[in-house]
Design a protein around this motif. Structure first.
Motif, PDB file in Angstrom:
ATOM      1  N   GLN A  36      -4.162 -21.906 -23.205  1.00 42.63           N
ATOM      2  CA  GLN A  36      -5.430 -21.686 -23.895  1.00 42.63           C
ATOM      3  C   GLN A  36      -5.289 -20.707 -25.058  1.00 42.63           C
ATOM      4  OE1 GLN A  36      -8.552 -23.180 -23.413  1.00 42.63           O
ATOM      5  NE2 GLN A  36      -7.324 -24.606 -22.212  1.00 42.63           N
ATOM      6  N   THR A  96     -12.791 -19.165 -14.666  1.00 43.18           N
ATOM      7  CA  THR A  96     -12.281 -19.677 -15.939  1.00 43.18           C
ATOM      8  C   THR A  96     -12.595 -21.153 -16.119  1.00 43.18           C
ATOM      9  OG1 THR A  96     -10.525 -18.031 -15.811  1.00 43.18           O
ATOM     10  CG2 THR A  96     -10.230 -19.776 -17.416  1.00 43.18           C
ATOM     11  N   THR A 100     -14.092 -21.830 -19.764  1.00 41.97           N
ATOM     12  CA  THR A 100     -13.364 -22.763 -20.629  1.00 41.97           C
ATOM     13  C   THR A 100     -14.260 -23.918 -21.055  1.00 41.97           C
ATOM     14  OG1 THR A 100     -11.299 -22.193 -19.506  1.00 41.97           O
ATOM     15  CG2 THR A 100     -11.304 -24.218 -20.794  1.00 41.97           C
ATOM     16  N   GLN A 119     -13.643 -16.140 -22.050  1.00 44.12           N
ATOM     17  CA  GLN A 119     -12.626 -16.973 -21.416  1.00 44.12           C
ATOM     18  C   GLN A 119     -11.352 -16.168 -21.157  1.00 44.12           C
ATOM     19  OE1 GLN A 119     -10.798 -19.849 -23.976  1.00 44.12           O
ATOM     20  NE2 GLN A 119     -10.280 -21.259 -22.310  1.00 44.12           N
ATOM     21  N   PHE A 178     -10.662 -28.147 -24.390  1.00 46.32           N
ATOM     22  CA  PHE A 178     -11.273 -27.180 -23.474  1.00 46.32           C
ATOM     23  C   PHE A 178     -11.895 -27.870 -22.257  1.00 46.32           C
ATOM     24  CE2 PHE A 178     -11.284 -25.242 -27.707  1.00 46.32           C
ATOM     25  CZ  PHE A 178     -10.554 -24.106 -27.429  1.00 46.32           C
TER      26      PHE A 178
END
Length: 393
Positions: A36, A96, A100, A119, A178
């Motif tokens: 990420q 998360t 996300t 995030q 995402f």
């Protein structure tokens, strides 16, 4: 999975975690977490079209995630001493999933930056706590291999995260990166809950003890130069890939993919590499990375030679990072938990600063950036090597 602290009871000897399953699940989650961070880099063009922001400004989408990540390390590492490693890791990764997915809904750069920071904060529960878990629950002779496997997950994200993001942006749009990431984090949370051993009673320890220990660890003669060296590791690595993206270098897909084999090979070389003392191993690895970056700036090579130099850079980073965490954890003694929280915070603080170094320097081409980064990596090499005598005190 309650977050209520365990009651003070006699603490039994901890069980040994299953090596293969533990290494596999932790490495997978490490790949997702740092994917990420890196995955946003190939999305700059699509975000620019969607939000109307310049690419140099969009580098903050990397940095704010990194700053949130660092804050999560410092917050959740000590909290795991109180609530237990598995509880904190599982709840952090589960949270998360939501944060996300929220990034995919961001209507503008401003909201995107705020959600990226959130995030980073939630997934910041994973790296330092997982590393401390390995130090406590994995059999000693398997520890370095497990840490190296985790580090391989973190570093392979630089390749796989960018490849996934580039492919998804080209087919179904940048927001899909995402959304798919959110699903993957949900899977990881379930796997972690099943694989990690139940938390032993923790006896009412206060997180404040760990927070109070951190300033002393930062200035400790046995650790401070290692922390300074750590700052250069991912800072330079992220800056190189950001600089290549901003410079419009041809063949970026192949360049990203070329580094993957060396990342995957490092865990298999770990038993041989471990014969060299940690500071010397880290110093040599960072010197290799410095030479590769310097040559990339000096020669301004074509795609094939640049791929070879990026392989050398990646190999150096992949050797240096687990060497540093192993050395820091060993020297910290009873303060291993807060020391590793600081290590991961410093490691990714560098990664957060890297794009901001790359932004202004690449306005004059890739070469100025390469020379600056080579100097930083060489400084890190000398700092790490100079700590070898501390191990004998």
């Amino acid at each position: 999975m309650s977050l209520a602290p365990s009651r003070p009871t006699p603490r039994p000897a901890p069980a040994t975690a299953p090596f293969a399953r533990t290494a596999a699940v932790l490495s997978f989650t490490a790949l997702l977490a740092t994917g990420q961070l890196y995955g946003v880099i190939p999305l700059f063009a699509a975000m620019e079209d969607d939000w109307g922001a310049g690419r140099t400004t969009l580098t903050w989408m990397v940095s704010v995630f990194g700053f949130g990540y660092v804050a999560g390390f410092l917050l959740f590492g000590p909290l795991s001493d109180r609530f237990g490693r598995r509880r904190v890791v599982v709840w952090g990764v589960a949270a998360t999933t939501l944060t996300t997915a929220l990034v995919a809904t961001a209507p503008s750069l401003g909201s995107g930056l705020a959600l990226r920071a959130l995030q980073g904060l939630t997934i910041g529960a994973f790296p330092p706590v997982a590393m401390a878990y390995v130090g406590e629950r994995v059999e000693p002779r398997r520890r370095l291999v497990t840490l190296t496997a985790m580090t391989t997950g973190f570093l392979s994200a630089a390749v796989l995260g960018q490849l996934a993001a580039q492919g998804l942006a080209a087919t179904v749009g940048w927001r899909a990166f995402f959304l798919f990431g959110a699903v993957a984090f949900a899977v990881a949370a379930v796997a972690l809950h099943r694989v990690m051993l139940p938390d032993p009673p923790v006896g009412g320890r206060s997180p404040l003890d760990a927070y109070r220990a951190m300033p002393a660890l930062l200035v400790s003669p046995r650790l401070r130069r290692l922390y300074l060296a750590t700052l250069t590791v991912l800072g330079s690595f992220v800056a190189v890939f950001t600089g290549l993206e901003l410079s419009g270098v041809d063949g970026l897909l192949g360049l990203r993919a070329a580094a993957l084999p060396v990342i995957l090979a490092i865990p298999f070389l770990t038993p041989r590499l471990a014969r060299l003392p940690g500071p010397h191993r880290v110093g040599a690895a960072l010197a290799l990375a410095a030479g590769a970056v310097a040559l990339a700036g000096l020669l301004e090579p074509g795609t094939a030679v640049l791929a070879v130099l990026l392989i050398a850079l990646t190999g150096g980073i992949a050797i240096a990072a687990p060497g540093l965490v192993d050395t820091v954890g060993t020297r910290a003694g009873d303060a291993r938990g807060p020391a590793i929280s600081l290590f991961t915070a410093v490691l990714f603080l560098g990664a957060s600063i890297g794009p901001q170094i790359a932004g202004p320097l690449t306005s004059h081409g890739f070469a100025p950036l390469a020379y600056v980064l080579a100097g930083l990596l060489l400084s890190g090499s000398l700092l790490a090597a100079s700590t070898a005598s501390a191990a004998r005190r």
